[in-house]
Write an enzyme that holds these catalytic residues in place. Structure first.
Site, short mmCIF file in Angstrom:
data_model
loop_
_atom_site.label_atom_id
_atom_site.label_comp_id
_atom_site.label_asym_id
_atom_site.label_seq_id
_atom_site.Cartn_x
_atom_site.Cartn_y
_atom_site.Cartn_z
N ALA A 65 0.85 -1.19 0.00
CA ALA A 65 0.00 0.00 0.00
C ALA A 65 0.89 1.23 0.00
CB ALA A 65 -0.88 -0.02 1.25
N GLY A 105 0.64 -5.22 0.74
CA GLY A 105 -0.45 -5.29 -0.23
C GLY A 105 0.01 -5.86 -1.57
N GLU A 108 -0.10 -9.52 -1.02
CA GLU A 108 -1.53 -9.85 -0.87
C GLU A 108 -2.22 -9.86 -2.23
OE1 GLU A 108 -1.84 -6.73 2.25
OE2 GLU A 108 -3.00 -8.24 3.35
N GLU A 128 4.07 -5.42 7.21
CA GLU A 128 3.21 -4.41 7.83
C GLU A 128 3.53 -4.18 9.30
OE1 GLU A 128 2.24 -6.62 5.61
OE2 GLU A 128 0.68 -5.82 4.30
C1 3H9 Z 1 0.48 -2.38 3.25
O1 3H9 Z 1 0.77 -2.87 2.21
C2 3H9 Z 1 -0.86 -2.50 3.89
C3 3H9 Z 1 -1.72 -3.55 3.28
O2 3H9 Z 1 -1.57 -4.76 3.96
C4 3H9 Z 1 -3.18 -3.23 3.45
C5 3H9 Z 1 -3.74 -2.10 2.69
C6 3H9 Z 1 -5.22 -1.94 2.87
N1 3H9 Z 1 4.56 3.59 0.13
O3 3H9 Z 1 13.19 2.26 0.57
P1 3H9 Z 1 13.62 2.92 -0.67
C7 3H9 Z 1 9.23 5.06 -1.33
S1 3H9 Z 1 1.60 -1.45 4.12
C8 3H9 Z 1 5.00 4.81 -0.21
O4 3H9 Z 1 14.60 4.04 -0.58
P2 3H9 Z 1 14.87 0.48 -1.50
C9 3H9 Z 1 10.30 5.48 -0.34
O5 3H9 Z 1 9.79 6.37 0.61
C10 3H9 Z 1 3.03 -1.41 3.10
N2 3H9 Z 1 6.28 5.06 -0.56
O6 3H9 Z 1 14.14 1.86 -1.74
C11 3H9 Z 1 11.31 6.09 -1.26
O7 3H9 Z 1 10.84 7.40 -1.60
P3 3H9 Z 1 11.85 8.60 -1.78
C12 3H9 Z 1 3.80 -2.64 3.17
C13 3H9 Z 1 7.12 4.02 -0.55
O8 3H9 Z 1 15.15 -0.07 -2.82
C14 3H9 Z 1 11.23 5.24 -2.51
O9 3H9 Z 1 9.96 4.60 -2.46
N3 3H9 Z 1 5.03 -2.48 2.46
C15 3H9 Z 1 6.72 2.73 -0.21
O10 3H9 Z 1 15.98 0.66 -0.53
C16 3H9 Z 1 12.29 4.18 -2.58
O11 3H9 Z 1 12.29 3.43 -1.37
C17 3H9 Z 1 6.14 -2.03 3.05
O12 3H9 Z 1 6.16 -1.77 4.23
C18 3H9 Z 1 5.37 2.52 0.14
N4 3H9 Z 1 4.89 1.30 0.47
O13 3H9 Z 1 13.81 -0.44 -0.75
C19 3H9 Z 1 7.35 -1.87 2.18
N5 3H9 Z 1 7.77 1.91 -0.29
O14 3H9 Z 1 12.75 8.21 -2.91
C20 3H9 Z 1 7.99 -0.53 2.39
C21 3H9 Z 1 8.81 2.66 -0.69
O15 3H9 Z 1 10.98 9.76 -2.02
N6 3H9 Z 1 9.10 -0.31 1.50
N7 3H9 Z 1 8.42 3.94 -0.85
O16 3H9 Z 1 12.59 8.68 -0.46
C22 3H9 Z 1 10.30 -0.87 1.68
O17 3H9 Z 1 10.52 -1.67 2.57
C23 3H9 Z 1 11.39 -0.47 0.74
O18 3H9 Z 1 11.06 0.76 0.18
C24 3H9 Z 1 11.66 -1.47 -0.41
C25 3H9 Z 1 12.66 -0.85 -1.41
C26 3H9 Z 1 12.25 -2.75 0.19
C27 3H9 Z 1 10.40 -1.79 -1.15
#
Ligand code: 3H9
Length: 706
Positions: A65, A105, A108, A128
């Site tokens: 998400a 998500g 999911e 999450e």
């Molecule tokens: C969810 O899914 C809830 C659902 O169960 C239910 C819904 C109803 N959203 O980390 P990076 C941005 S909760 C918005 O530097 P990497 C991040 O801020 C979600 N933005 O890259 C950054 O922006 P900026 C569950 C996001 O390669 C840019 O993307 N998922 C999101 O080192 C690059 O990110 C998570 O918790 C996001 N979800 O790592 C995963 N994700 O360049 C969260 C990233 O402006 N994300 N951004 O600073 C991560 O763990 C890492 O970003 C990931 C990539 C491993 C994906």
């Protein structure tokens, strides 16, 4: 619904390819779920389409998400048809094609598809819990049906990223396809299964849930097993409750439980703090006065000067991430001792089972001991980690300057010596910066990059990137006494000692901080680090400054031969071979005697007073640092406290936590203590300004370091 621009649909020879294109990580931002729904509808409506592939453009499948949307006022009502319901009710098969990350998500969404294929480098997970919530798009109901409740509990409560090969073993991935050929392979897979019926729909399969029915104590046992690491948090327990619902209730009722828990959790203080920490960490990587596309210098080969505990840990940090690293020390014996210590550290990991013997040998082979500086000369970077004494450093830095090739990055791991002193020993001060590791260097994640007066912008940018390459979290600091992390922590240490003089016992203070969420209390941390280091610093300060007050009780403890865990006693006593701290009557006696000699009046402290005395002192200092332009952002301070000092992440960080109390209240208390205790509590002008305006502490920032 019209197809959104964020999601494309193309018919590739009878296979409908649905591409999510929402850079940078294809988060499920508004428009994406609707786009997926519309695309699936289109595929189902078109007789020429036999099956569908769902794939992500760019570097990832779907990272979850859009976290930025959470906590923004009242939740937008869910769409009438959720894309994952549309997906698993699709009469035509859908194959999720995964590269990069399928998280939250994202996974999911993939679980609501009929099949999942992935490239070997892909990772999947439900992280999450790390942002204080639980999977809210069916993950807690579908994953246990696919992999069994035990594995699902572990995955969901840890939030870990599972590599593709393991995901295949667990049954999450149906087929691993060659790297770089995901789309073609997924289309081929879709062709293969296009006519296969019945479609494998996870929600229709309860067989794996039987495992929990025969082991009804499983959930309580799991709750107990996470009690320590999950203390003060609700999200891990909400995750367990939702998985338990998957086992006990029909699918749709389980989904309703998941949804209710998700709604409860998403606006909790815990979730807000963890979301803040997520973005603070990413913000810390941004250097506002540097162009984003600045050319970085090479960092393929590294050298470490100094094979002591820190130098060894630094060399291990490189070897752990696949880098070749050379290490040297002033004598052959010191170098050998250093290498033995490195081996012993790795052997402990092998004994604990966190490292294989084979991997240990590979890592050791990457660390090459060399006896003279010339052998380091070709390395792209060097990190100096020698004794913290200026004359020793000066001599070493002359040698570093003479040995290293032009353009090499010259870093110092000093924790307290002005970077410019080292830089000025070289003919290339622009190549010099601080890279401050925290002990144990191969474990602690903070990588504090210190900008010297002449450090070149590309040197700073490369240092920040280097930290990330060796698995650390980089944060930038100005060149001020103690830099940012230790300087902001300093007043906390002062107050710890004063609180003991005034009547709180180390064990009471430690308990307050552990209850607050620290993994161990500050006095135990001191015992682990060794009390002699602080003692030496205080003796030096005393010699330099006759007004220096010092820490008389801490001095007496050391003078009684109590140097911490290494001598079996420090602030606590330890049984041989055991690190459990036991309060010691001798410490109580030393405190009593010292206090009597100094005629200090003692009184009782509440837990709240202890907590605020320690942390407010540091909040005030952090404000001074920011006001002086020595840190870019208050949130950088928070990142440093999270990764350098074990501050509980679910409280956001020092400054975020202070905001939960309120900037005015923090200021008023500090001003009151200023009256009562004197100058050390003089409120920072920035804190006063923020209190007057009511602006949050966590948003304080400056455009560039001074
Ligand atoms: C969810 O899914 C809830 C659902 O169960 C239910 C819904 C109803 N959203 O980390 P990076 C941005 S909760 C918005 O530097 P990497 C991040 O801020 C979600 N933005 O890259 C950054 O922006 P900026 C569950 C996001 O390669 C840019 O993307 N998922 C999101 O080192 C690059 O990110 C998570 O918790 C996001 N979800 O790592 C995963 N994700 O360049 C969260 C990233 O402006 N994300 N951004 O600073 C991560 O763990 C890492 O970003 C990931 C990539 C491993 C994906």
């Amino acid at each position: 619904m019209p197809e959104s621009e964020l999601v494309r649909f193309e018919n590739e020879g009878g296979i409908g390819v649905i591409t999510v294109d929402n850079p940078p990580v294809n988060a499920l931002s508004p428009g994406v779920p609707q786009g997926i729904t519309a695309a699936i509808d289109k595929g189902n409506a078109d007789p020429a389409v036999k099956a569908m592939v769902l794939i992500g453009a760019g570097r990832s499948f779907i990272a979850g998400a859009d976290i930025r949307q959470f906590g923004r006022g009242p939740a937008t009502p869910p769409p009438a048809r959720r894309h994952y319901d549309v997906s698993d009710q699709s009469p035509k098969p859908i194959v999720a094609a995964i590269h990069g990350y399928a998280l939250g998500g994202g996974l999911e969404t993939a679980l609501a598809c009929h099949y999942r294929v992935a490239v070997p480098s892909a990772k999947v997970g439900l992280p999450e819990v790390q942002i204080g919530i639980l999977p809210g798009a069916g993950g807690t109901q579908r994953l246990p049906r696919l992999v069994g409740p035990k594995v699902a509990l572990e995955m969901i409560t840890s939030g870990r990223h599972v590599p593709a090969a393991e995901a295949q073993r667990l049954g999450i991935i149906d087929e691993i396809v060659p790297e770089g050929q995901l789309k073609e392979a997924a289309i081929a897979f879709a062709r293969k299964v296009a006519d296969k019926r019945p479609l494998p729909v996870i929600r229709e399969h309860d067989e794996k849930l039987a495992e929990a029915k025969s082991d009804p104590g499983m959930f309580d046992a799991f709750r107990k097993s996470i009690a320590r690491r999950a203390r003060n948090q609700r999200a891990p327990y909400a995750c367990i409750e939702a998985v338990e619902a998957a086992v006990k209730l029909p699918f749709d009722e389980g989904i309703a439980v998941e949804r209710r828990l998700f709604e409860e959790q998403v606006n909790s203080e815990e979730a807000k703090a963890l979301r803040y920490a997520f973005f603070a960490e990413r913000e810390a990587q941004k250097l506002p006065d540097l162009p984003r596309d600045i050319q970085l210098r090479p960092t393929d080969t590294a050298a470490v000067v100094g094979a002591g505990t820190m130098g060894g840990g630094i060399a291990m940090s490189f070897a752990d991430y696949g880098y070749s690293v050379k290490i040297t020390d002033s004598t052959k014996e010191a170098l050998e001792r250093g290498m033995q210590r490195i081996r012993a550290n790795y052997e402990t990991s092998v004994k604990r089972g966190s490292l294989s013997a084979e991997e240990m040998e590979q890592r050791l082979a990457r660390i090459e001991p060399v006896t003279d500086y010339d052998a380091l000369g070709d390395c792209d970077l060097v990190i100096e980690a020698v004794f913290e004494q200026i004359p020793v450093k000066q001599e070493v830095w002359k040698k570093i300057d003479a040995a290293m090739k032009p353009g090499a990055l010259l870093f110092s791991n000093t924790s307290g010596i002005n970077i410019d002193i080292m830089a000025n020993e070289t003919k290339r001060p622009e190549d010099v910066a601080g890279t401050h590791f925290f002990a144990p260097a191969n474990v602690m994640k903070l990588f504090e990059v210190v900008k010297g007066t002449k450090s070149a912008p590309d040197v700073i940018a490369t240092a920040m990137a280097l930290g990330r390459k060796i698995g650390k979290v980089s944060a930038l600091a100005g060149n001020t006494d103690g830099f940012v992390a230790n300087r902001s922590r300093g007043p906390f240490s002062v107050e710890m000692n004063l609180l003991v003089e005034e009547g709180a016992l180390p064990e009471q203070i430690d308990k307050v901080m552990v209850d607050f969420g620290y993994p161990v209390g500050p006095f135990v941390v001191s015992d682990i680090s060794g009390l002699d280091i602080g003692y030496d610093v205080r003796q030096r300060r005393k010699a330099e400054n006759s007004n220096y007050r010092g820490a008389p009780i801490a001095d007496r403890i050391v003078e009684a031969g109590r140097l911490g865990q290494k001598t079996g006693k420090g602030w606590y006593r330890y049984e041989p071979g055991d690190r459990t701290p036991h309060p010691d009557p001798e410490v109580a006696r030393i405190i009593k005697e010292t206090v009597a000699e100094l005629s200090i009046a003692q009184h009782d402290f509440t837990d709240e007073e202890i907590l605020k005395r320690l942390l407010f002192a540091s909040v005030n200092e952090a404000c001074k640092i920011l006001d002086e332009g020595k840190a870019l952002r208050a949130s950088d301070v928070d990142v440093m406290w999270l990764y350098g000092f074990g501050f509980p992440r679910y409280r956001g960080g020092l400054m975020f936590w202070a905001d939960t109390i309120g900037v005015r209240e923090v200021y008023n208390q500090i001003a009151a203590w200023h009256q009562r205790y004197g100058e050390r509590w003089a409120p920072s002008p920035l804190l006063r300004r923020l209190a007057e305006s009511g602006a949050p502490l966590r948003e304080a920032k400056t455009d560039r370091l001074r």
